[in-house]
Design a protein around this motif. Sequence first.
Motif, PDB file in Angstrom:
ATOM      1  N   ILE A 116       0.842  -1.206   0.000  1.00  0.00           N
ATOM      2  CA  ILE A 116       0.000   0.000   0.000  1.00  0.00           C
ATOM      3  C   ILE A 116       0.870   1.245   0.000  1.00  0.00           C
ATOM      4  O   ILE A 116       0.578   2.225  -0.694  1.00  0.00           O
ATOM      5  N   VAL A 117       1.946   1.225   0.771  1.00  0.00           N
ATOM      6  CA  VAL A 117       2.849   2.376   0.792  1.00  0.00           C
ATOM      7  C   VAL A 117       3.510   2.555  -0.570  1.00  0.00           C
ATOM      8  O   VAL A 117       3.686   3.678  -1.055  1.00  0.00           O
ATOM      9  N   LYS A 118       3.862   1.443  -1.218  1.00  0.00           N
ATOM     10  CA  LYS A 118       4.416   1.532  -2.563  1.00  0.00           C
ATOM     11  C   LYS A 118       3.409   2.140  -3.534  1.00  0.00           C
ATOM     12  O   LYS A 118       3.767   2.982  -4.378  1.00  0.00           O
ATOM     13  N   ALA A 119       2.148   1.722  -3.437  1.00  0.00           N
ATOM     14  CA  ALA A 119       1.109   2.280  -4.316  1.00  0.00           C
ATOM     15  C   ALA A 119       0.950   3.781  -4.087  1.00  0.00           C
ATOM     16  O   ALA A 119       0.798   4.561  -5.040  1.00  0.00           O
ATOM     17  N   VAL A 120       1.002   4.193  -2.831  1.00  0.00           N
ATOM     18  CA  VAL A 120       0.897   5.623  -2.521  1.00  0.00           C
ATOM     19  C   VAL A 120       2.074   6.383  -3.125  1.00  0.00           C
ATOM     20  O   VAL A 120       1.904   7.451  -3.744  1.00  0.00           O
ATOM     21  N   MET A 121       3.282   5.847  -2.976  1.00  0.00           N
ATOM     22  CA  MET A 121       4.458   6.524  -3.517  1.00  0.00           C
ATOM     23  C   MET A 121       4.401   6.614  -5.040  1.00  0.00           C
ATOM     24  O   MET A 121       4.727   7.655  -5.634  1.00  0.00           O
ATOM     25  N   ILE A 122       3.976   5.532  -5.696  1.00  0.00           N
ATOM     26  CA  ILE A 122       3.890   5.553  -7.157  1.00  0.00           C
ATOM     27  C   ILE A 122       2.836   6.559  -7.610  1.00  0.00           C
ATOM     28  O   ILE A 122       3.036   7.309  -8.579  1.00  0.00           O
ATOM     29  N   GLY A 123       1.692   6.600  -6.915  1.00  0.00           N
ATOM     30  CA  GLY A 123       0.665   7.570  -7.266  1.00  0.00           C
ATOM     31  C   GLY A 123       1.136   9.002  -7.102  1.00  0.00           C
ATOM     32  O   GLY A 123       0.870   9.866  -7.944  1.00  0.00           O
ATOM     33  N   LEU A 124       1.861   9.275  -6.025  1.00  0.00           N
ATOM     34  CA  LEU A 124       2.376  10.628  -5.812  1.00  0.00           C
ATOM     35  C   LEU A 124       3.442  10.984  -6.842  1.00  0.00           C
ATOM     36  O   LEU A 124       3.515  12.136  -7.301  1.00  0.00           O
ATOM     37  N   ALA A 125       4.265  10.017  -7.213  1.00  0.00           N
ATOM     38  CA  ALA A 125       5.264  10.285  -8.256  1.00  0.00           C
ATOM     39  C   ALA A 125       4.590  10.582  -9.590  1.00  0.00           C
ATOM     40  O   ALA A 125       5.009  11.480 -10.337  1.00  0.00           O
ATOM     41  N   PHE A 126       3.515   9.847  -9.904  1.00  0.00           N
ATOM     42  CA  PHE A 126       2.764  10.115 -11.130  1.00  0.00           C
ATOM     43  C   PHE A 126       2.105  11.491 -11.068  1.00  0.00           C
ATOM     44  O   PHE A 126       2.060  12.217 -12.074  1.00  0.00           O
ATOM     45  N   ALA A 127       1.597  11.877  -9.912  1.00  0.00           N
ATOM     46  CA  ALA A 127       1.011  13.211  -9.755  1.00  0.00           C
ATOM     47  C   ALA A 127       2.062  14.296  -9.956  1.00  0.00           C
ATOM     48  O   ALA A 127       1.788  15.334 -10.590  1.00  0.00           O
ATOM     49  N   GLY A 158       0.079  11.404   1.058  1.00  0.00           N
ATOM     50  CA  GLY A 158       1.353  11.018   1.665  1.00  0.00           C
ATOM     51  C   GLY A 158       1.220  10.717   3.143  1.00  0.00           C
ATOM     52  O   GLY A 158       1.872   9.808   3.665  1.00  0.00           O
ATOM     53  N   LEU A 159       0.371  11.485   3.833  1.00  0.00           N
ATOM     54  CA  LEU A 159       0.147  11.217   5.258  1.00  0.00           C
ATOM     55  C   LEU A 159      -0.520   9.868   5.463  1.00  0.00           C
ATOM     56  O   LEU A 159      -0.215   9.153   6.429  1.00  0.00           O
ATOM     57  N   PHE A 160      -1.417   9.491   4.564  1.00  0.00           N
ATOM     58  CA  PHE A 160      -2.024   8.156   4.655  1.00  0.00           C
ATOM     59  C   PHE A 160      -0.965   7.067   4.540  1.00  0.00           C
ATOM     60  O   PHE A 160      -0.969   6.088   5.298  1.00  0.00           O
ATOM     61  N   GLY A 161      -0.036   7.233   3.576  1.00  0.00           N
ATOM     62  CA  GLY A 161       1.042   6.252   3.450  1.00  0.00           C
ATOM     63  C   GLY A 161       1.923   6.213   4.687  1.00  0.00           C
ATOM     64  O   GLY A 161       2.368   5.147   5.112  1.00  0.00           O
ATOM     65  N   THR A 162       2.148   7.373   5.297  1.00  0.00           N
ATOM     66  CA  THR A 162       2.966   7.419   6.520  1.00  0.00           C
ATOM     67  C   THR A 162       2.272   6.696   7.668  1.00  0.00           C
ATOM     68  O   THR A 162       2.897   5.923   8.410  1.00  0.00           O
ATOM     69  N   ALA A 200       7.998   4.895   6.071  1.00  0.00           N
ATOM     70  CA  ALA A 200       6.722   5.587   6.221  1.00  0.00           C
ATOM     71  C   ALA A 200       6.878   7.081   5.967  1.00  0.00           C
ATOM     72  O   ALA A 200       6.066   7.706   5.278  1.00  0.00           O
ATOM     73  N   LEU A 201       7.921   7.681   6.506  1.00  0.00           N
ATOM     74  CA  LEU A 201       8.135   9.111   6.316  1.00  0.00           C
ATOM     75  C   LEU A 201       8.485   9.450   4.876  1.00  0.00           C
ATOM     76  O   LEU A 201       8.260  10.586   4.429  1.00  0.00           O
ATOM     77  N   LEU A 202       9.023   8.495   4.132  1.00  0.00           N
ATOM     78  CA  LEU A 202       9.316   8.742   2.721  1.00  0.00           C
ATOM     79  C   LEU A 202       8.043   9.048   1.939  1.00  0.00           C
ATOM     80  O   LEU A 202       8.061   9.843   0.997  1.00  0.00           O
ATOM     81  N   ALA A 203       6.925   8.434   2.309  1.00  0.00           N
ATOM     82  CA  ALA A 203       5.656   8.720   1.634  1.00  0.00           C
ATOM     83  C   ALA A 203       5.239  10.174   1.847  1.00  0.00           C
ATOM     84  O   ALA A 203       4.794  10.853   0.915  1.00  0.00           O
ATOM     85  N   THR A 204       5.392  10.672   3.066  1.00  0.00           N
ATOM     86  CA  THR A 204       5.068  12.083   3.326  1.00  0.00           C
ATOM     87  C   THR A 204       5.995  13.003   2.552  1.00  0.00           C
ATOM     88  O   THR A 204       5.560  14.037   2.012  1.00  0.00           O
ATOM     89  N   ALA A 205       7.272  12.656   2.472  1.00  0.00           N
ATOM     90  CA  ALA A 205       8.221  13.485   1.717  1.00  0.00           C
ATOM     91  C   ALA A 205       7.832  13.553   0.241  1.00  0.00           C
ATOM     92  O   ALA A 205       7.852  14.635  -0.371  1.00  0.00           O
ATOM     93  N   ILE A 206       7.451  12.424  -0.342  1.00  0.00           N
ATOM     94  CA  ILE A 206       7.049  12.433  -1.752  1.00  0.00           C
ATOM     95  C   ILE A 206       5.762  13.221  -1.933  1.00  0.00           C
ATOM     96  O   ILE A 206       5.576  13.924  -2.939  1.00  0.00           O
ATOM     97  N   GLY A 207       4.843  13.125  -0.956  1.00  0.00           N
ATOM     98  CA  GLY A 207       3.623  13.917  -1.028  1.00  0.00           C
ATOM     99  C   GLY A 207       3.904  15.410  -1.027  1.00  0.00           C
ATOM    100  O   GLY A 207       3.292  16.176  -1.786  1.00  0.00           O
ATOM    101  N   LEU A 208       4.840  15.847  -0.198  1.00  0.00           N
ATOM    102  CA  LEU A 208       5.204  17.259  -0.176  1.00  0.00           C
ATOM    103  C   LEU A 208       5.912  17.669  -1.462  1.00  0.00           C
ATOM    104  O   LEU A 208       5.708  18.778  -1.975  1.00  0.00           O
TER     105      LEU A 208
END
Length: 324
Positions: free
Chosen positions: A111-122, A231-235, A264-272
Amino acid sequence: MKTTTFQTSLAAAVLLAAAWLASPVSAQTQTSPAPAQSAAQPSAASPAPAAPAATAPAAPAPSASTATVPGAPTAAPAATVSTTAKPDGAGVAPAMKELSPWVMFMSADVIVKAVMIGLAFASLMTWTVFIAKSIELSVASSKLRSALKKIAEARSLAEAQMALGSKEGILPSFLVAALREARMSAGLSSDAGIKERAASSFSEIVRAEQRRIRIGMGVLATIGSTSPFVGLFGTVWGIMNSFIGISKSQTTNLAVVAPGIAEALLATAIGLVAAIPAVIIYNHFSRVTKGYLELVSRASGAAARLLSRDLDRSHGSVHSRAAE
């Protein structure tokens, strides 16, 4: 008698040889040869007990070896401390080197990987919109400014169309709408009605241009407002998995907990990273779009003025003919 003297001489020779052989050892171990000399003197003084004199040199050798033992243990613990310190440092360094963003991404939860990929696509969409809209607004603004310069000296709608030629754009659309309304309203005596209907057509063209030029702005607004929360959801999900791992391993060692929390914090970083540029680019395009729409309003006013001149000119010719 001769046999006793021979035995005594042999024993003395053996003691001297043993003392001579023991002297290098005592020199290496930094011990004094006093025990050997004291052992040799009693043996020389009392030649009868040969056997005890032969065993006497053996006692100083162990005493010399035992005298050197206290120095050895003091050096041994230092060596062990240094050797134990090196493996710890060697074990920590590779773990710190392996904690890279790519390794954290590969070891993250699905799930965290999916969040990161989605944020990278965004984020990729944000920069795509930025490049496309920059080119679009720059080309549209330059074309409209050039068209306004060309019709600045035109006296009628026909002259303005001749000056622009067959080019497409927002200003030719205004001129076409004005000519169409003037042609369809031919024979009517009310100029106010013609201008009102032409202004209504111009408003529709302006609204259509606003919708066209704002394409992609909604994407930027959505990415800028939702990426931090995604990103917070992934965190939250990653930290939850980290606490589950802590409960399973039954340890709170930082080396065990840190990788999961870092993932987990990497997801928030990618979201920002996805949200901050989207907000900045959205605000930038809001200002640029506002300036472009002001040019569109100028083009609408120019077409309205040309239509008004044509109407006044047509009515003036009618009045002159009536006067004749």
